[in-house]
Design an enzyme around this catalytic site. Structure first.
Site, PDB file in Angstrom:
ATOM      1  N   GLU A 187      10.734 -10.326 -20.034  1.00  0.00           N
ATOM      2  CA  GLU A 187      10.342  -9.449 -21.131  1.00  0.00           C
ATOM      3  C   GLU A 187      11.460  -9.362 -22.152  1.00  0.00           C
ATOM      4  O   GLU A 187      12.628  -9.299 -21.788  1.00  0.00           O
ATOM      5  CB  GLU A 187      10.046  -8.047 -20.589  1.00  0.00           C
ATOM      6  CG  GLU A 187       8.751  -8.001 -19.816  1.00  0.00           C
ATOM      7  CD  GLU A 187       8.537  -6.704 -19.070  1.00  0.00           C
ATOM      8  OE1 GLU A 187       9.050  -5.664 -19.522  1.00  0.00           O
ATOM      9  OE2 GLU A 187       7.856  -6.743 -18.044  1.00  0.00           O
ATOM     10  N   ILE A 235       1.108  -5.081 -11.995  1.00  0.00           N
ATOM     11  CA  ILE A 235       1.672  -3.856 -12.576  1.00  0.00           C
ATOM     12  C   ILE A 235       2.990  -3.539 -11.878  1.00  0.00           C
ATOM     13  O   ILE A 235       3.462  -2.408 -11.914  1.00  0.00           O
ATOM     14  CB  ILE A 235       0.685  -2.664 -12.485  1.00  0.00           C
ATOM     15  CG1 ILE A 235       0.003  -2.601 -11.115  1.00  0.00           C
ATOM     16  CG2 ILE A 235      -0.367  -2.754 -13.557  1.00  0.00           C
ATOM     17  CD1 ILE A 235       0.582  -1.572 -10.169  1.00  0.00           C
ATOM     18  N   HIS A 260       4.289  -3.827 -21.270  1.00  0.00           N
ATOM     19  CA  HIS A 260       4.892  -2.951 -20.252  1.00  0.00           C
ATOM     20  C   HIS A 260       4.667  -1.472 -20.552  1.00  0.00           C
ATOM     21  O   HIS A 260       5.612  -0.717 -20.785  1.00  0.00           O
ATOM     22  CB  HIS A 260       6.390  -3.241 -20.074  1.00  0.00           C
ATOM     23  CG  HIS A 260       6.919  -2.733 -18.757  1.00  0.00           C
ATOM     24  ND1 HIS A 260       8.004  -3.298 -18.118  1.00  0.00           N
ATOM     25  CD2 HIS A 260       6.524  -1.727 -17.941  1.00  0.00           C
ATOM     26  CE1 HIS A 260       8.234  -2.657 -16.971  1.00  0.00           C
ATOM     27  NE2 HIS A 260       7.349  -1.697 -16.850  1.00  0.00           N
ATOM     28  N   LEU A 279       0.845  -1.202   0.000  1.00  0.00           N
ATOM     29  CA  LEU A 279       0.000   0.000   0.000  1.00  0.00           C
ATOM     30  C   LEU A 279       0.880   1.251   0.000  1.00  0.00           C
ATOM     31  O   LEU A 279       0.792   2.106   0.864  1.00  0.00           O
ATOM     32  CB  LEU A 279      -0.921  -0.021   1.218  1.00  0.00           C
ATOM     33  CG  LEU A 279      -2.157   0.883   1.112  1.00  0.00           C
ATOM     34  CD1 LEU A 279      -3.087   0.415  -0.008  1.00  0.00           C
ATOM     35  CD2 LEU A 279      -2.905   0.909   2.433  1.00  0.00           C
ATOM     36  N   GLY A 280       1.742   1.347  -1.000  1.00  0.00           N
ATOM     37  CA  GLY A 280       2.572   2.542  -1.154  1.00  0.00           C
ATOM     38  C   GLY A 280       1.824   3.580  -1.966  1.00  0.00           C
ATOM     39  O   GLY A 280       0.595   3.592  -2.003  1.00  0.00           O
ATOM     40  N   ARG A 281       2.559   4.429  -2.672  1.00  0.00           N
ATOM     41  CA  ARG A 281       1.905   5.500  -3.445  1.00  0.00           C
ATOM     42  C   ARG A 281       0.973   4.934  -4.493  1.00  0.00           C
ATOM     43  O   ARG A 281      -0.175   5.366  -4.627  1.00  0.00           O
ATOM     44  CB  ARG A 281       2.966   6.372  -4.123  1.00  0.00           C
ATOM     45  CG  ARG A 281       3.638   7.370  -3.186  1.00  0.00           C
ATOM     46  CD  ARG A 281       4.761   8.103  -3.910  1.00  0.00           C
ATOM     47  NE  ARG A 281       5.843   7.206  -4.246  1.00  0.00           N
ATOM     48  CZ  ARG A 281       7.087   7.321  -3.774  1.00  0.00           C
ATOM     49  NH1 ARG A 281       7.389   8.285  -2.937  1.00  0.00           N
ATOM     50  NH2 ARG A 281       8.014   6.470  -4.151  1.00  0.00           N
ATOM     51  N   ILE A 282       1.479   3.962  -5.257  1.00  0.00           N
ATOM     52  CA  ILE A 282       0.660   3.410  -6.332  1.00  0.00           C
ATOM     53  C   ILE A 282      -0.524   2.639  -5.754  1.00  0.00           C
ATOM     54  O   ILE A 282      -1.669   2.819  -6.183  1.00  0.00           O
ATOM     55  CB  ILE A 282       1.509   2.528  -7.278  1.00  0.00           C
ATOM     56  CG1 ILE A 282       2.508   3.425  -8.033  1.00  0.00           C
ATOM     57  CG2 ILE A 282       0.636   1.756  -8.245  1.00  0.00           C
ATOM     58  CD1 ILE A 282       3.493   2.677  -8.918  1.00  0.00           C
ATOM     59  N   ARG A 290       6.546  -5.989 -11.128  1.00  0.00           N
ATOM     60  CA  ARG A 290       7.607  -6.537 -11.961  1.00  0.00           C
ATOM     61  C   ARG A 290       7.241  -7.990 -12.266  1.00  0.00           C
ATOM     62  O   ARG A 290       6.629  -8.661 -11.450  1.00  0.00           O
ATOM     63  CB  ARG A 290       8.955  -6.500 -11.225  1.00  0.00           C
ATOM     64  CG  ARG A 290       9.577  -5.110 -11.128  1.00  0.00           C
ATOM     65  CD  ARG A 290      10.162  -4.680 -12.455  1.00  0.00           C
ATOM     66  NE  ARG A 290      10.724  -3.341 -12.422  1.00  0.00           N
ATOM     67  CZ  ARG A 290      10.066  -2.225 -12.738  1.00  0.00           C
ATOM     68  NH1 ARG A 290       8.805  -2.280 -13.084  1.00  0.00           N
ATOM     69  NH2 ARG A 290      10.659  -1.051 -12.702  1.00  0.00           N
ATOM     70  N   SER A 308       0.996  -5.480   3.642  1.00  0.00           N
ATOM     71  CA  SER A 308       2.202  -4.669   3.563  1.00  0.00           C
ATOM     72  C   SER A 308       3.191  -5.294   4.527  1.00  0.00           C
ATOM     73  O   SER A 308       2.788  -6.052   5.397  1.00  0.00           O
ATOM     74  CB  SER A 308       1.870  -3.254   4.042  1.00  0.00           C
ATOM     75  OG  SER A 308       2.154  -2.308   3.086  1.00  0.00           O
ATOM     76  N   ARG A 309       4.469  -4.919   4.410  1.00  0.00           N
ATOM     77  CA  ARG A 309       5.438  -5.461   5.375  1.00  0.00           C
ATOM     78  C   ARG A 309       4.990  -5.137   6.797  1.00  0.00           C
ATOM     79  O   ARG A 309       5.102  -5.940   7.697  1.00  0.00           O
ATOM     80  CB  ARG A 309       6.830  -4.861   5.140  1.00  0.00           C
ATOM     81  CG  ARG A 309       7.651  -5.624   4.131  1.00  0.00           C
ATOM     82  CD  ARG A 309       8.909  -4.878   3.777  1.00  0.00           C
ATOM     83  NE  ARG A 309       8.643  -3.507   3.405  1.00  0.00           N
ATOM     84  CZ  ARG A 309       9.578  -2.651   3.004  1.00  0.00           C
ATOM     85  NH1 ARG A 309      10.840  -3.033   2.933  1.00  0.00           N
ATOM     86  NH2 ARG A 309       9.275  -1.410   2.692  1.00  0.00           N
TER      87      ARG A 309
END
Lengths: 313, 320
Positions: free
Chosen positions: A261, A230, A279, A152-155, A232, A174-175
């Site tokens: 990729e 979205i 991507h 639950l970071g910025r994105i 890696r 989250s951690r």
């Protein structure tokens, strides 16, 4: 500054490459043989490296550049860069946070809708003339579903804000639990997967989060669950994902990233419950330009002795 | 008054009513699935060994019209249940003349239609369907050359028809930081969005137009060449209303020539026929009038349809 040597090791927006060329003595080292040639002749003069999601300096490269002062990455994810080595050697590292948060969040919702409502399949259905033979079948509603956000970071937070407009319930892993968050926290990824309809991977790639989406998580998400990546490609155990989709153990997937990729597992091409993107996460004109400007501005600040704009190390 | 001894026959014109209603034991109704037949109505009924006067109810949605001809072929028709927000596919004049009840359960699908509008918009802006096509054809080279999309935040979205669906579209797009404006028959004093009494003005001041209004004589071809040129080369049109809200021939021309940037279309003037000029374009996303076709929506609607039928058939027929 035209005499400062900069090495480019990842693919970037043409605008950025042109500007780097104008402002610095730019060496291109994206493909291995190119890079080897550059290192042979210029290793001792290179003071900056420009990286991206497709390529960054590992420990070996950092060691090979004795005058390296700064790595500026044209991406928010820095999993390609050996940050520990940079710290050891006193090399600064910058990335491009924030400018792409909204776009990636927009795309995430778009991917979820595309999978649940079969938008790409519907488009194929019309273009192939099949609509004349019969109406399309029923798909899955998005509004009101439960969204599980991994990271639950910025994105992640931006995705949650948008999903709330669709009356979705939000939960996360989250951690560490975030005490200020109004969303429901689950202490493990498996529990998160068991309790949501759509799981969004939005955390950084680190050794701890490598293959964080494994068979157990996929099975917990289940035959009606949808995985959206979205982050890696390496967040997901890709062969496990493919077999789960083929066997119907997972309901669907929306993928903007892949483990190797540009290779996309061919078995996915025949599936109607997946959406595959090349991507494009931050690929809007506005964002890519802003990211390029951040890279240039960070380099300029460094060489003028000013504070870096978006330092990580 | 005579009791109805026979299980009532219900003519089903919508292909998505197969769930739950069928699993009644003992069967309360006999569902005649006309949607899967190419036969004209009377021949179909003959094939089903059903006399036209025994059909007293129809279940339909927006994809198949209930025309005056259909209504006249069924002299005992008393109820039409439609799963759509609009009723323009039903000859309401004929229904009124014959005192046929029309029950509209379209409200159950409001969120689904709003979701579709947003889905189409994000797809057009971010080229999701085009990207999916591209990814399935990837060669060995990394396609950084795939054309870029454009962000949603800050885009001015002009909603045409701020009813239930338009309101839900607005609510969703606000969470993406879009700027909402609208045109409706009347200004709505309880919303703070900017109102435009003129569609051309709205188009001139918008980056996106989302069509959510009913099709009436006044709104037919509301989106014409003038509106499209006012919207401009960066403009996008999303249509989840009715195909005829747009001058379709003009739309194709504008898209092909780049007079507008792109379109997301769930409806067309002559469904299921879609102008072939759209097929080669990457700046359009096409959908087969599927905005209301979700499993969840239909599970909810089955309850209402069953209720409507039960209520209707428990009223004994009048003997005149």
């Amino acid at each position: 500054m035209g005499s400062i040597s900069v090495l480019l090791v990842g693919k970037v927006l043409p605008y950025l490459e042109q500007e780097l060329d104008k402002r610095y003595n730019l060496f291109r080292g994206i493909d291995p043989s190119q890079r080897a040639a550059v290192l042979r002749d210029h290793a001792s003069s290179i003071r900056a490296v420009v990286a991206s999601s497709s390529g960054g300096p590992d420990a070996a490269l950092i060691e090979a550049l004795p005058k390296l002062e700064i790595v500026s990455s044209f991406s928010v994810g820095v999993d390609r860069i050996d940050l520990q080595k940079c710290k050891e050697k006193g090399v600064r590292v910058t990335n491009t946070p924030d400018v792409l948060t909204d776009e990636v969040a927009d795309l995430t919702i778009g991917l979820i809708l595309a999978v649940l409502r079969r938008i790409c399949e519907c488009d194929r259905y019309v273009r192939s003339g099949n609509w004349k033979k019969g109406d399309y079948k029923l798909t899955t509603k998005f509004s009101g579903k439960t969204l599980g956000i991994l990271g639950l970071g910025r994105i992640g937070a931006a995705v949650a804000k948008r999903a709330e407009g669709f009356d979705c319930s939000i939960c996360y892993y989250s951690r560490n639990e975030k005490p200020d968050s109004k969303y429901k926290y689950y202490p493990s990824v498996v529990e998160l997967a068991s309790n949501c309809d759509v799981l969004v991977v939005a955390c950084p790639l680190t050794p701890e989060t490598h293959h964080i989406i494994n068979r157990e998580v996929i099975n917990a998400l289940g035959p009606k669950g949808v995985l959206i990546n979205i982050g890696r490609g390496k967040h997901v155990d890709e062969p496990e994902l493919v077999s789960a989709l083929l066997e119907g153990r997972l309901g669907g997937a929306g993928l903007d990233v892949f483990e190797k990729e540009p290779h996309v597992p061919e078995e996915l091409f025949g599936l109607e419950n997946v959406v595959l993107l090349p991507h494009v996460g931050s690929a809007t004109v506005e964002t890519r330009t802003a990211m390029a400007d951040l890279v240039l501005d960070n380099l300029e600040a460094h060489f003028l002795g000013k504070p870096l704009l978006t330092p990580l190390v | 008054m005579a009791e109805e001894e026979e299980v009532p026959a219900i003519l089903v014109l919508a292909s998505s009513f197969g769930i739950d209603i069928k699993s009644q034991n003992p069967p309360k109704y006999r569902f005649l699935e006309a949607f899967s037949s190419n036969l004209p109505l009377l021949q179909f009924l003959q094939q089903q060994q059903t006399l036209p006067p025994s059909v007293r109810a129809i279940i339909c949605n927006a994809l198949k019209p209930v025309t005056a001809d259909v209504i006249r072929s069924l002299p005992s028709l008393g109820l039409v249940v439609t799963a759509s927000a609009g009723t323009d596919h039903i000859d309401l004049t004929e229904c009124r003349r014959r005192r046929i009840q029309v029950v509209n359960i379209g409200g159950l699908f409001t969120a689904d239609v709003a979701d579709m509008a947003v889905a189409l918009l994000i797809d057009v802006l971010f080229k999701i369907s085009a990207g999916d096509r591209f990814a399935r054809n990837w060669g060995l080279s990394k396609p950084l050359g795939f054309p870029f999309g454009s962000k949603l935040g800050g885009k001015r979205v002009g909603i045409i028809g701020l009813g239930r669906i338009g309101g839900e579209v607005a609510k969703r797009l606000e969470a993406f930081d879009c700027i909402i404006k609208y045109h409706s028959r009347n200004k709505n004093p309880s919303v703070s969005y900017t109102f435009y009494s003129n569609v051309v003005d709205l188009a001139s001041n918008s980056d996106v137009l989302v069509l959510c209004c009913p099709l009436t004589e006044q709104t037919r071809h509301l989106i014409n060449k003038e509106v499209m040129l006012a919207l401009g080369k960066d403009g996008i049109i999303i249509n989840v209303g009715r195909g005829a809200l747009i001058d379709e021939k003009e739309l194709v021309q504008c898209l092909v020539k780049g007079e507008i940037r792109g379109a997301g279309l769930d409806v067309f003037e002559d469904e299921p026929n879609v102008p072939k000029g759209l097929f080669p374009l990457d700046n359009v996303v096409l959908s087969p009038h599927a905005a209301a076709l979700t499993l969840d929506g239909f599970k909810d609607s089955c309850e209402y349809v069953t209720q409507s039928l039960d209520t209707f058939f428990s009223i004994k027929p009048q003997v005149s």
